[in-house]
Design a protein around this motif. Sequence first.
Motif, PDB file in Angstrom:
ATOM      1  N   ALA A 184       0.830  -1.200   0.000  1.00 53.13           N
ATOM      2  CA  ALA A 184       0.000   0.000   0.000  1.00 53.13           C
ATOM      3  C   ALA A 184       0.867   1.253   0.000  1.00 53.13           C
ATOM      4  O   ALA A 184       0.495   2.279  -0.578  1.00 53.13           O
ATOM      5  N   ALA A 185       2.023   1.173   0.648  1.00 56.69           N
ATOM      6  CA  ALA A 185       2.938   2.320   0.643  1.00 56.69           C
ATOM      7  C   ALA A 185       3.477   2.575  -0.756  1.00 56.69           C
ATOM      8  O   ALA A 185       3.661   3.729  -1.167  1.00 56.69           O
ATOM      9  N   ALA A 186       3.726   1.512  -1.508  1.00 51.80           N
ATOM     10  CA  ALA A 186       4.286   1.662  -2.851  1.00 51.80           C
ATOM     11  C   ALA A 186       3.303   2.314  -3.815  1.00 51.80           C
ATOM     12  O   ALA A 186       3.721   2.918  -4.810  1.00 51.80           O
ATOM     13  N   VAL A 187       2.001   2.191  -3.554  1.00 48.84           N
ATOM     14  CA  VAL A 187       1.031   2.846  -4.438  1.00 48.84           C
ATOM     15  C   VAL A 187       0.747   4.273  -3.981  1.00 48.84           C
ATOM     16  O   VAL A 187      -0.037   4.982  -4.617  1.00 48.84           O
ATOM     17  N   GLY A 188       1.383   4.691  -2.878  1.00 46.41           N
ATOM     18  CA  GLY A 188       1.270   6.069  -2.437  1.00 46.41           C
ATOM     19  C   GLY A 188       0.297   6.312  -1.306  1.00 46.41           C
ATOM     20  O   GLY A 188       0.098   7.461  -0.898  1.00 46.41           O
ATOM     21  N   ALA A 189      -0.336   5.252  -0.787  1.00 44.08           N
ATOM     22  CA  ALA A 189      -1.318   5.424   0.283  1.00 44.08           C
ATOM     23  C   ALA A 189      -0.653   5.908   1.567  1.00 44.08           C
ATOM     24  O   ALA A 189       0.533   5.663   1.808  1.00 44.08           O
TER      25      ALA A 189
END
Length: 249
Positions: free
Chosen positions: A152-157
């Motif tokens: 989720a961090a990699a998609v910018g969340a």
Amino acid sequence: MTVLSVNVNKVAVLRNSRGGQAPDVVRAARTCLDAGAHGITVHPRPDARHIRADDVLALAALCREYGVEFNLEGNPFAPPREGYPGFHALCAQALPAQATLVPDGDGQLTSDHGFDFAADGARLRPHVAALKALGCRVSVFVDPGDPGVAEAAAVGADRVELYTGPFAEAFAAGAPDPAAACAESARLAQAAGLGVNAGHDLSQANLGAFLAAVPGVLEVSIGHAVIDEALYAGLDATVRAYLRILAAA
């Protein structure tokens, strides 16, 4: 302390079953906020089965009036249709403090699974970026026990919301350590720099146990149980009961 965002979808379900404006969704939300709730959540579906676009704007204005957070949930992949301008367009109009992305479809009675980041990650990134450009904090719905939750961090969340339906079922069945999968997912998310929210089938019966087992939860969004319990105790008293649980956690 974990904050409480009350989901008022079920008030709209009751209103729509009869037509007209009663019960009043905004009045119900105001009652929750007067009782001390920290915010309001709604999840409008494209088929307008409960919360409608006009409700979203009215509730956003109410939250601005009270200076509390408005959390707008929805599927960023669902196309616009009559009466539903699309999730991003609604966010652009309402400017919620938090946009929570949920991969649900029209055929689902309620949200029942999180994103598959291997399949959906590339498609999610531009939606997350566009929502953050509006000033929204972005949370994404995830399955407990998903080893890829940190993606989720990699998609910018900014945050993840743990789907707590399986926890509630395990708790009700008396399973040992019913929150184990949620706790592990929370640890993985937090290690990746993500905040952790939680929601679905949390209630007065299980909320304390959940928070004891899953440290660092920033927000819980609770709707169905609040309205169920409020039928017997009243909405003001029910919200205050949840706040006592949170204060004691």
